[in-house]
Design a protein around this motif. Structure first.
Motif, PDB file in Angstrom:
ATOM      1  N   GLN A 182       0.822  -1.226   0.000  1.00 55.39           N
ATOM      2  CA  GLN A 182       0.000   0.000   0.000  1.00 55.39           C
ATOM      3  C   GLN A 182       0.854   1.272   0.000  1.00 55.39           C
ATOM      4  N   ILE A 183       2.133   1.104   0.371  1.00 55.23           N
ATOM      5  CA  ILE A 183       3.046   2.258   0.413  1.00 55.23           C
ATOM      6  C   ILE A 183       4.292   1.882  -0.383  1.00 55.23           C
ATOM      7  N   LEU A 184       4.661   2.731  -1.326  1.00 54.32           N
ATOM      8  CA  LEU A 184       5.888   2.491  -2.096  1.00 54.32           C
ATOM      9  C   LEU A 184       6.799   3.703  -1.951  1.00 54.32           C
ATOM     10  N   LEU A 185       8.021   3.469  -1.484  1.00 51.33           N
ATOM     11  CA  LEU A 185       9.008   4.549  -1.418  1.00 51.33           C
ATOM     12  C   LEU A 185      10.114   4.259  -2.422  1.00 51.33           C
ATOM     13  N   ASN A 186      10.137   5.053  -3.494  1.00 61.08           N
ATOM     14  CA  ASN A 186      11.197   4.957  -4.506  1.00 61.08           C
ATOM     15  C   ASN A 186      12.338   5.864  -4.072  1.00 61.08           C
ATOM     16  N   CYS A 187      13.408   5.245  -3.574  1.00 61.09           N
ATOM     17  CA  CYS A 187      14.476   6.058  -2.967  1.00 61.09           C
ATOM     18  C   CYS A 187      15.825   5.920  -3.676  1.00 61.09           C
ATOM     19  N   ALA A 188      15.998   4.871  -4.463  1.00 59.42           N
ATOM     20  CA  ALA A 188      17.324   4.662  -5.084  1.00 59.42           C
ATOM     21  C   ALA A 188      17.657   5.843  -5.996  1.00 59.42           C
ATOM     22  N   GLY A 189      18.897   6.272  -5.963  1.00 64.48           N
ATOM     23  CA  GLY A 189      19.296   7.397  -6.804  1.00 64.48           C
ATOM     24  C   GLY A 189      20.801   7.483  -6.925  1.00 64.48           C
ATOM     25  N   TRP A 190      21.242   8.305  -7.860  1.00 66.37           N
ATOM     26  CA  TRP A 190      22.674   8.422  -8.124  1.00 66.37           C
ATOM     27  C   TRP A 190      23.006   9.851  -8.533  1.00 66.37           C
ATOM     28  N   VAL A 191      24.094  10.375  -7.988  1.00 64.24           N
ATOM     29  CA  VAL A 191      24.539  11.733  -8.310  1.00 64.24           C
ATOM     30  C   VAL A 191      25.663  11.667  -9.329  1.00 64.24           C
ATOM     31  N   HIS A 192      25.425  12.236 -10.512  1.00 64.41           N
ATOM     32  CA  HIS A 192      26.539  12.494 -11.426  1.00 64.41           C
ATOM     33  C   HIS A 192      27.055  13.890 -11.120  1.00 64.41           C
ATOM     34  N   ASP A 193      28.356  13.994 -10.888  1.00 62.70           N
ATOM     35  CA  ASP A 193      28.969  15.278 -10.548  1.00 62.70           C
ATOM     36  C   ASP A 193      29.539  15.888 -11.825  1.00 62.70           C
ATOM     37  N   GLY A 194      28.908  16.952 -12.330  1.00 65.39           N
ATOM     38  CA  GLY A 194      29.487  17.604 -13.495  1.00 65.39           C
ATOM     39  C   GLY A 194      28.482  18.429 -14.264  1.00 65.39           C
ATOM     40  N   THR A 195      29.038  19.256 -15.161  1.00 61.82           N
ATOM     41  CA  THR A 195      28.213  20.064 -16.057  1.00 61.82           C
ATOM     42  C   THR A 195      27.838  19.215 -17.273  1.00 61.82           C
ATOM     43  N   ILE A 196      27.104  19.816 -18.198  1.00 65.76           N
ATOM     44  CA  ILE A 196      26.771  19.106 -19.441  1.00 65.76           C
ATOM     45  C   ILE A 196      28.044  18.692 -20.185  1.00 65.76           C
ATOM     46  N   LEU A 197      29.107  19.493 -20.055  1.00 68.84           N
ATOM     47  CA  LEU A 197      30.335  19.175 -20.797  1.00 68.84           C
ATOM     48  C   LEU A 197      31.081  17.986 -20.202  1.00 68.84           C
ATOM     49  N   ASP A 198      30.808  17.696 -18.930  1.00 73.87           N
ATOM     50  CA  ASP A 198      31.441  16.536 -18.276  1.00 73.87           C
ATOM     51  C   ASP A 198      30.609  15.275 -18.430  1.00 73.87           C
ATOM     52  N   CYS A 199      29.410  15.405 -18.983  1.00 75.88           N
ATOM     53  CA  CYS A 199      28.433  14.306 -18.955  1.00 75.88           C
ATOM     54  C   CYS A 199      28.452  13.586 -20.294  1.00 75.88           C
ATOM     55  N   ASP A 200      29.054  12.385 -20.318  1.00 73.00           N
ATOM     56  CA  ASP A 200      28.993  11.614 -21.567  1.00 73.00           C
ATOM     57  C   ASP A 200      27.673  10.833 -21.590  1.00 73.00           C
ATOM     58  N   SER A 201      27.438  10.157 -22.706  1.00 69.76           N
ATOM     59  CA  SER A 201      26.097   9.569 -22.817  1.00 69.76           C
ATOM     60  C   SER A 201      25.915   8.411 -21.840  1.00 69.76           C
ATOM     61  N   ALA A 202      27.006   7.782 -21.411  1.00 64.46           N
ATOM     62  CA  ALA A 202      26.877   6.725 -20.391  1.00 64.46           C
ATOM     63  C   ALA A 202      26.466   7.340 -19.044  1.00 64.46           C
ATOM     64  N   ASP A 203      27.012   8.508 -18.721  1.00 54.49           N
ATOM     65  CA  ASP A 203      26.617   9.197 -17.481  1.00 54.49           C
ATOM     66  C   ASP A 203      25.136   9.571 -17.530  1.00 54.49           C
ATOM     67  N   TRP A 204      24.743  10.136 -18.679  1.00 53.90           N
ATOM     68  CA  TRP A 204      23.328  10.521 -18.856  1.00 53.90           C
ATOM     69  C   TRP A 204      22.412   9.308 -18.659  1.00 53.90           C
ATOM     70  N   ASP A 205      22.796   8.187 -19.330  1.00 51.15           N
ATOM     71  CA  ASP A 205      21.963   6.981 -19.234  1.00 51.15           C
ATOM     72  C   ASP A 205      21.908   6.465 -17.803  1.00 51.15           C
ATOM     73  N   ARG A 206      23.041   6.484 -17.111  1.00 56.31           N
ATOM     74  CA  ARG A 206      23.044   5.958 -15.740  1.00 56.31           C
ATOM     75  C   ARG A 206      22.161   6.831 -14.835  1.00 56.31           C
ATOM     76  N   ALA A 207      22.281   8.144 -15.005  1.00 56.75           N
ATOM     77  CA  ALA A 207      21.458   9.044 -14.175  1.00 56.75           C
ATOM     78  C   ALA A 207      19.967   8.780 -14.426  1.00 56.75           C
ATOM     79  N   PHE A 208      19.605   8.671 -15.705  1.00 59.01           N
ATOM     80  CA  PHE A 208      18.183   8.457 -15.998  1.00 59.01           C
ATOM     81  C   PHE A 208      17.735   7.040 -15.659  1.00 59.01           C
ATOM     82  N   ASP A 209      18.635   6.048 -15.815  1.00 59.80           N
ATOM     83  CA  ASP A 209      18.256   4.671 -15.469  1.00 59.80           C
ATOM     84  C   ASP A 209      17.995   4.541 -13.978  1.00 59.80           C
ATOM     85  N   LEU A 210      18.916   5.077 -13.186  1.00 58.64           N
ATOM     86  CA  LEU A 210      18.809   4.859 -11.739  1.00 58.64           C
ATOM     87  C   LEU A 210      17.808   5.821 -11.100  1.00 58.64           C
TER      88      LEU A 210
END
Ligand code: NAD
Length: 246
Positions: free
Chosen positions: A77-105
């Motif tokens: 009856q109660i769901l807490l979605n808590c898993a998460g991940w911080v990518h540290d960086g600007t758009i210029l530091d963010c490769d597509s694997a970082d983007w995918d991991r952030a959105f996946d997790l």
């Protein structure tokens, strides 16, 4: 203080930080808590501390494991979605694997687990879904939080969409937007800067209250949103951020 007796709560990322404090707080208020984490040993150890908690290993990125777990436990009856991940960086530091991991997790796992749990909530005629977003999202920008902020904003969008779609079915869906909260992964991020004390001072300084939040302070909001005290509330993003977003 409200009771959550008779309700079952599923918590992701329950081994540490906000997830752990929330699992403990939900159990203390009487909920039966299914505490899950990729670190299965840690949630099994957590389960030893309360008869209201059972622990299961769960990688929120694993579709088949999510489906199997939800099928094997009691209706939730109660769901807490808590898993998460911080990518540290600007758009210029963010490769597509970082983007995918952030959105996946951060985003896709929230979608995946909610989709698995929601049919059982609909069968039972009630449910409270609580998503841990962040004040760094559509609420506020912060330096070096490009993929993180974008993916946490997606969680707020999902929260509102789910709330709108199921408001007539007894389902509520809300998001919590923490400011900076003391946790093991925060300590790792501070250490990774190379100067822990300086980074800690900078993080405290951006909180107008001059201190970090404690996981228990987010857990109190989780419990409020989980139970009937918040029965008239859905589709909202609640800042618990020490005044960062004032
Ligand atoms: P944390 O990051 O210290 O702990 C995270 C837990 O997630 C760990 O127990 C880890 O084993 C688990 N985990 C990692 N990958 C996983 C996976 N694939 N499947 C299942 N579990 C996995 O905890 P925290 O800092 O309290 O963060 C919890 C949530 O709160 C995250 O979504 C985070 O983005 C959000 N948040 C945290 C802060 C903060 O300052 N700590 C601020 C805003 C939002």
């Amino acid at each position: 203080e409200q009771t959550l007796k008779g309700k079952t709560a599923l918590v992701t990322a329950a081994a540490n930080g906000i997830g752990r404090a929330s699992a403990e707080a939900l159990a203390a208020r009487g909920a039966q808590v299914i505490a899950t984490d990729i670190d299965g040993a840690a949630v099994e150890a957590l389960a030893q501390t309360s008869s209201n908690v059972t622990g299961y290993p769960l990688d929120v990125l694993d579709d088949a494991a999510v489906t199997a777990l939800v099928a094997s436990v009691a209706p939730v009856q109660i769901l807490l979605n808590c898993a998460g991940w911080v990518h540290d960086g600007t758009i210029l530091d963010c490769d597509s694997a970082d983007w995918d991991r952030a959105f996946d997790l951060n985003a896709k796992a929230t979608y995946r687990i909610t989709k698995a749990v929601l049919p059982g909530m609909l069968d039972g005629g009630s449910g409270s879904i609580i998503n841990i977003a962040s004040i760094v999202s559509s609420e506020k920008g912060a330096p070096r939080r490009f993929a993180y902020g974008a993916s946490k904003a997606a969680i707020i969008g999902m929260t509102k969409a789910i709330a709108a779609d199921f408001v007539k079915d007894g389902i509520r869906c809300n998001a919590i937007c923490p400011g900076t909260v003391q946790s093991p992964s925060l300590n790792e991020r501070l250490a990774a800067t190379g100067d822990f004390d300086k980074a800690l001072a900078a993080f405290k300084e951006r909180q107008p209250m001059g201190r970090l939040g404690q996981p228990e302070e987010i857990a109190d909001m989780v419990c409020y949103l989980a139970g009937d005290l918040s029965a008239f509330t859905t589709g909202q993003a609640f800042a618990v951020d020490g005044g960062w977003s004032i």
